[in-house]
Design an enzyme around this catalytic site. Structure first.
Site, PDB file in Angstrom:
ATOM      1  N   GLY A  26       0.798  -1.222   0.000  1.00  0.00           N
ATOM      2  CA  GLY A  26       0.000   0.000   0.000  1.00  0.00           C
ATOM      3  C   GLY A  26       0.828   1.267   0.000  1.00  0.00           C
ATOM      4  O   GLY A  26       0.370   2.314  -0.466  1.00  0.00           O
ATOM      5  N   GLU A  64       3.128  -9.164  -1.790  1.00  0.00           N
ATOM      6  CA  GLU A  64       1.782  -9.727  -1.659  1.00  0.00           C
ATOM      7  C   GLU A  64       1.710 -11.234  -1.857  1.00  0.00           C
ATOM      8  O   GLU A  64       0.861 -11.901  -1.242  1.00  0.00           O
ATOM      9  CB  GLU A  64       0.833  -9.027  -2.636  1.00  0.00           C
ATOM     10  CG  GLU A  64       0.502  -7.591  -2.270  1.00  0.00           C
ATOM     11  CD  GLU A  64       1.597  -6.613  -2.647  1.00  0.00           C
ATOM     12  OE1 GLU A  64       1.500  -5.434  -2.247  1.00  0.00           O
ATOM     13  OE2 GLU A  64       2.565  -7.023  -3.341  1.00  0.00           O
TER      14      GLU A  64
END
Length: 343
Positions: free
Chosen positions: A113, A136
């Protein structure tokens, strides 16, 4: 104190993440607050540019705050995560298309993010402490927040390497890979911000910039292109296993640790975007298709449990490395109809 501070200073709008105890992890509320400020300043004649930075020495932003998303998902509430991701991705798109210069100051950890927040700005300043990564696949997800767009645009097959291994980029690597633009030693950031605030002119950036540090990933370009050239997970794993280089062996350990479904899906996402894509919205739409389904059809909840909640580091992935069905990848990336991401 709130977790984000937005204010106007001189000729600048200024957004600061103020959650250093959590490495400035980005919550849903922080996303919405940043978007509100950006919307307010877009046509404000008093604001010539926007500055985006983070408090503390350890991180600009180490990723999204997914603990609540995990808790809700375990209880069967997948809608919470879908709304969070939709709002975050909308903000990512606004950053990329903003009508005024946005200067992000990237230090320490810039991951997930954090890349979505600071990596799509028009002027991305990186310092010597920067460690940039897209981790991720290690939590059963895929590179998102527009990260797949940046990865697809990286030189050669570097995007695949970064996606599958979460390899950390120092400042030189980040500039080489297209995740940052300028290197400015962090000791000079305070004065540089003062000049930006006073003048509203981005010309101060070029004056403060220094030659980028050496990029080990640039030096390894030929090896990375060869190792990841197939674009297929099983073949990449075999190529890594067949090489005795330090880079390949480190990558192999990570590839064998991450979610096979997530890695296979990430490779397909990059293939569909193609080299040097020009439109971040296509990448975000593709990412959202996966995000929409990942809790119920992927490894996300198990990956978060193993890495961030229980921290036993022993996730039980749904597929084996050599047995990811192509139809499962296609299903994650299939159009959502009326649920498609609206930007």
């Amino acid at each position: 104190m709130t977790d984000i501070l937005t204010r106007k200073s001189g000729r600048a709008g200024h957004i600061t993440l103020t959650r250093p105890q959590a490495l400035n992890a980005l919550s849903w509320e922080m996303c919405l607050a940043a978007e509100t400020a950006l919307d307010a300043w877009a046509e404000d004649p008093e604001v010539a540019l926007v500055i985006l930075d983070g408090e503390g020495e350890r991180a600009f932003c180490a990723g999204g705050d997914i603990a609540e998303m995990y808790r809700r998902g375990r209880e069967g509430d997948v809608a919470f995560g879908r709304r969070f991701w939709a709002d975050e991705y909308r903000m990512n798109a606004k950053l990329a298309a903003y009508p005024k210069p946005i200067v992000s100051f990237l230090h320490g950890f810039i991951m997930g993010g954090g890349v979505g927040l600071g990596g799509h700005c028009s002027h991305r300043v990186v310092g010597e402490s920067a460690q940039v990564a897209m981790p991720e696949c290690g939590i059963g997800f895929v590179p998102d927040v527009g990260g797949s767009y940046l990865l697809a645009r990286a030189p050669g097959r570097l995007g695949a390497h970064l996606a599958l291994t979460a390899a950390r980029m120092g400042p030189g690597d980040a500039i080489h890979a297209g995740f940052a633009d300028l290197f400015v030693p962090e000791a000079g950031w305070g004065l540089l911000k003062e000049r930006l605030i006073e003048t509203g002119e981005v010309s101060a950036l070029e004056e403060a910039a220094r030659p980028a540090p050496v990029s080990p990933m640039a030096a390894a370009r030929a090896e990375i292109d060869a190792l990841y050239g197939s674009g297929e997970l099983v073949a990449i794993e075999a190529a890594l296993a067949g090489s005795e280089s330090e880079l390949a062996q480190a990558a192999l350990k990570q590839v064998r640790r991450n979610s096979p479904l997530s890695m296979a899906t990430s490779l397909e996402m990059l293939a569909r975007l193609g080299p040097r894509p020009q439109d971040i919205t296509a990448a975000l739409a593709q990412e959202y298709r996966v995000a929409f389904r990942i809790m119920s059809e992927g490894d996300f909840l198990e990956g978060v449990r193993a890495q961030l909640i229980d921290k036993d580091r022993t996730p039980r992935w749904g597929q084996a490395l050599d047995g990811v069905p192509a139809e499962k990848v296609a299903a994650l990336l299939a159009p959502l109809g009326e649920d498609e991401l609206a930007l």
